[in-house]
Scaffold this motif. Sequence first.
Motif, PDB file in Angstrom:
ATOM      1  N   PHE A   1       0.880  -1.168   0.000  1.00 25.78           N
ATOM      2  CA  PHE A   1       0.000   0.000   0.000  1.00 25.78           C
ATOM      3  C   PHE A   1       0.914   1.213   0.000  1.00 25.78           C
ATOM      4  O   PHE A   1       1.311   1.724   1.038  1.00 25.78           O
ATOM      5  CB  PHE A   1      -0.885  -0.055   1.238  1.00 25.78           C
ATOM      6  N   ASP A   2       1.265   1.660  -1.212  1.00 26.90           N
ATOM      7  CA  ASP A   2       2.271   2.701  -1.356  1.00 26.90           C
ATOM      8  C   ASP A   2       1.862   3.687  -2.445  1.00 26.90           C
ATOM      9  O   ASP A   2       0.711   3.669  -2.900  1.00 26.90           O
ATOM     10  CB  ASP A   2       3.640   2.078  -1.644  1.00 26.90           C
ATOM     11  N   PHE A   3       2.800   4.528  -2.850  1.00 29.77           N
ATOM     12  CA  PHE A   3       2.518   5.557  -3.844  1.00 29.77           C
ATOM     13  C   PHE A   3       1.883   4.979  -5.103  1.00 29.77           C
ATOM     14  O   PHE A   3       0.972   5.567  -5.678  1.00 29.77           O
ATOM     15  CB  PHE A   3       3.808   6.322  -4.193  1.00 29.77           C
ATOM     16  N   GLY A   4       2.345   3.820  -5.527  1.00 31.19           N
ATOM     17  CA  GLY A   4       1.840   3.210  -6.753  1.00 31.19           C
ATOM     18  C   GLY A   4       0.406   2.719  -6.670  1.00 31.19           C
ATOM     19  O   GLY A   4      -0.258   2.554  -7.695  1.00 31.19           O
ATOM     20  N   SER A   5      -0.097   2.467  -5.474  1.00 22.98           N
ATOM     21  CA  SER A   5      -1.447   1.917  -5.334  1.00 22.98           C
ATOM     22  C   SER A   5      -2.409   2.838  -4.576  1.00 22.98           C
ATOM     23  O   SER A   5      -3.613   2.580  -4.546  1.00 22.98           O
ATOM     24  CB  SER A   5      -1.376   0.567  -4.606  1.00 22.98           C
ATOM     25  N   ALA A   6      -1.914   3.893  -3.977  1.00 26.89           N
ATOM     26  CA  ALA A   6      -2.730   4.736  -3.094  1.00 26.89           C
ATOM     27  C   ALA A   6      -3.936   5.339  -3.812  1.00 26.89           C
ATOM     28  O   ALA A   6      -5.056   5.313  -3.276  1.00 26.89           O
ATOM     29  CB  ALA A   6      -1.869   5.836  -2.475  1.00 26.89           C
TER      30      ALA A   6
END
Length: 128
Positions: A26-31
């Motif tokens: 759950f990071d920048f790529g999926s937020a």
Amino acid sequence: MTSDQALSISLGLQGPCVIARLTGDFDFGSAAEVRDRVTKALDLTQPPLLVIDMQAVSVCDSSGLSVLVYLHKAVTASGGKLLLSGLNGRCKHLFAITALDKFFDIRSTAELAIAELNEPGNSPPYTG
């Protein structure tokens, strides 16, 4: 340190509760995807009752935290309630060092969170 595990989101409805189960990073790529999909799902119940299960989240960064704060504000502004569940390992540590463990209502399992929100008289009244 990241694990490079793509995030998957499973959304469901149990009683009046929207359940969002997150798996992976759950990071920048999926937020943004989490924010958009969960926000749309909140239209299914009024007031919105949301459980975000993070049992299978391997990494959560500041982008993920930002989305959780955004969702908390959106839910509470609509008279609803958000519970997080299943924080473990690095995610649990991150919540502790940022003091977000004091900001969010956190339960050990999704089942406990769902049961709590499904109790009669425990969900906030709809004021919309």
